[in-house]
Design a protein around this motif. Sequence first.
Motif, PDB file in Angstrom:
ATOM      1  N   LYS A   1       0.806  -1.271   0.036  1.00 41.07           N
ATOM      2  CA  LYS A   1       0.139  -0.124   0.057  1.00 41.07           C
ATOM      3  C   LYS A   1       0.943   1.160  -0.048  1.00 41.07           C
ATOM      4  CE  LYS A   1      -3.851   2.103   2.352  1.00 41.07           C
ATOM      5  NZ  LYS A   1      -3.193   3.612   2.363  1.00 41.07           N
ATOM      6  N   LYS A   2       1.901   1.138   0.825  1.00 37.18           N
ATOM      7  CA  LYS A   2       2.792   2.300   0.709  1.00 37.18           C
ATOM      8  C   LYS A   2       3.491   2.568  -0.573  1.00 37.18           C
ATOM      9  CE  LYS A   2       4.315   2.229   5.726  1.00 37.18           C
ATOM     10  NZ  LYS A   2       5.344   1.921   6.548  1.00 37.18           N
ATOM     11  N   TYR A   3       3.752   1.540  -1.221  1.00 35.63           N
ATOM     12  CA  TYR A   3       4.394   1.479  -2.380  1.00 35.63           C
ATOM     13  C   TYR A   3       3.327   2.241  -3.488  1.00 35.63           C
ATOM     14  CZ  TYR A   3       6.049  -0.156  -7.105  1.00 35.63           C
ATOM     15  OH  TYR A   3       6.536  -0.201  -8.089  1.00 35.63           O
ATOM     16  N   TYR A   4       2.461   1.861  -3.739  1.00 36.28           N
ATOM     17  CA  TYR A   4       1.402   2.309  -4.634  1.00 36.28           C
ATOM     18  C   TYR A   4       0.845   3.636  -4.237  1.00 36.28           C
ATOM     19  CZ  TYR A   4       1.037  -2.490  -6.536  1.00 36.28           C
ATOM     20  OH  TYR A   4       1.446  -3.734  -7.288  1.00 36.28           O
ATOM     21  N   ASP A   5       0.767   4.091  -2.893  1.00 33.17           N
ATOM     22  CA  ASP A   5       0.308   5.529  -2.711  1.00 33.17           C
ATOM     23  C   ASP A   5       1.762   6.100  -3.043  1.00 33.17           C
ATOM     24  OD1 ASP A   5      -1.852   4.515  -1.591  1.00 33.17           O
ATOM     25  OD2 ASP A   5      -1.257   4.637   0.441  1.00 33.17           O
TER      26      ASP A   5
ATOM     27  N   ILE B   1       3.518   5.642  -5.598  1.00 29.49           N
ATOM     28  CA  ILE B   1       3.525   6.016  -7.205  1.00 29.49           C
ATOM     29  C   ILE B   1       2.500   6.663  -7.608  1.00 29.49           C
ATOM     30  CG2 ILE B   1       2.944   4.707  -9.037  1.00 29.49           C
ATOM     31  CD1 ILE B   1       4.193   2.390  -8.179  1.00 29.49           C
ATOM     32  N   ASP B   2       1.268   6.854  -6.742  1.00 33.06           N
ATOM     33  CA  ASP B   2       0.233   7.949  -6.980  1.00 33.06           C
ATOM     34  C   ASP B   2       0.767   9.377  -6.641  1.00 33.06           C
ATOM     35  OD1 ASP B   2      -1.418   5.832  -7.795  1.00 33.06           O
ATOM     36  OD2 ASP B   2      -2.500   5.574  -6.043  1.00 33.06           O
ATOM     37  N   ASN B   3       1.380   9.588  -5.667  1.00 36.69           N
ATOM     38  CA  ASN B   3       1.881  10.902  -5.483  1.00 36.69           C
ATOM     39  C   ASN B   3       2.865  11.290  -6.395  1.00 36.69           C
ATOM     40  OD1 ASN B   3       0.206  10.811  -3.019  1.00 36.69           O
ATOM     41  ND2 ASN B   3       1.983  10.024  -1.801  1.00 36.69           N
TER      42      ASN B   3
ATOM     43  N   ASN C   1       2.832  10.370  -9.567  1.00 35.41           N
ATOM     44  CA  ASN C   1       2.277  10.611 -10.790  1.00 35.41           C
ATOM     45  C   ASN C   1       1.321  12.064 -10.798  1.00 35.41           C
ATOM     46  OD1 ASN C   1       3.138   8.151 -11.858  1.00 35.41           O
ATOM     47  ND2 ASN C   1       1.485   7.017 -11.410  1.00 35.41           N
ATOM     48  N   THR C   2       1.112  12.156  -9.486  1.00 34.30           N
ATOM     49  CA  THR C   2       0.454  13.347  -9.355  1.00 34.30           C
ATOM     50  C   THR C   2       1.408  14.748  -9.143  1.00 34.30           C
ATOM     51  OG1 THR C   2       0.024  13.071  -7.065  1.00 34.30           O
ATOM     52  CG2 THR C   2      -1.835  12.464  -8.730  1.00 34.30           C
TER      53      THR C   2
ATOM     54  N   LYS D   1       3.509  15.244  -6.420  1.00 32.30           N
ATOM     55  CA  LYS D   1       3.372  15.421  -5.185  1.00 32.30           C
ATOM     56  C   LYS D   1       5.211  14.942  -4.745  1.00 32.30           C
ATOM     57  CE  LYS D   1      -1.458  14.883  -3.838  1.00 32.30           C
ATOM     58  NZ  LYS D   1      -2.245  14.331  -2.975  1.00 32.30           N
TER      59      LYS D   1
END
Length: 203
Positions: A155-159, A161-163, A165-166, A168
């Motif tokens: 979950k930390k890893y995918y979060d 990645i999302d950050n 990509n946006t 952040k």
Amino acid sequence: MEKNSLILIINDLRSKRDALSLAHEELKSNNDDWNKGIILLSLTGGLLESAKMKLNLNGAGWGLLPILISSIIASMSSLIKFRKYPERMEVLIQGISLLTNTLNKCRNHKDIDDDILTDYNMALEKLETSVYPSVRKKYLKQSHKNLIEIMKQEKKYYDAIDNVNTGKDIESDISSEDLSVNYSNSPLQTKRTLPQINEADDL
């Protein structure tokens, strides 16, 4: 707990497969330790025999030492056979194989059907007959803990990645211990650290 969805069955199979793997790992470690002891004692016995011949050590104590070492080696070999390490590991390997095959089958299905339930029940039966209930409880507890930690890390890893990509900024929470690899198969049990990546060098 009733498993009424495919994801619950998959997670249950993963935890039970990992529990058998942990049990097999400990058995193999114990078996290897006993065998290493036998090898070391055998080498020690050979060294003593060579020293006796070269140094002409004919005392009663020197004559008894090889006999004592041989007796200890024979006792250790008998104990290994009594504990049936290879047979127990083979049973665990069969259980791991069945659970893995059932897990792969579930991952290739979208819904629960009779075929999935049949294989799932067979896998549970194999698990229950592979180890004693107290042993199963011990390794299932560790397996559940490991899977929860893995899911948290994913979950930390995918979060992260999302950050990224946006756009952040993210701060790495990887410690120096996470960058080290324990080579458990190495005879010296060495622990090596992965090289640090300097982003300035890549620019």
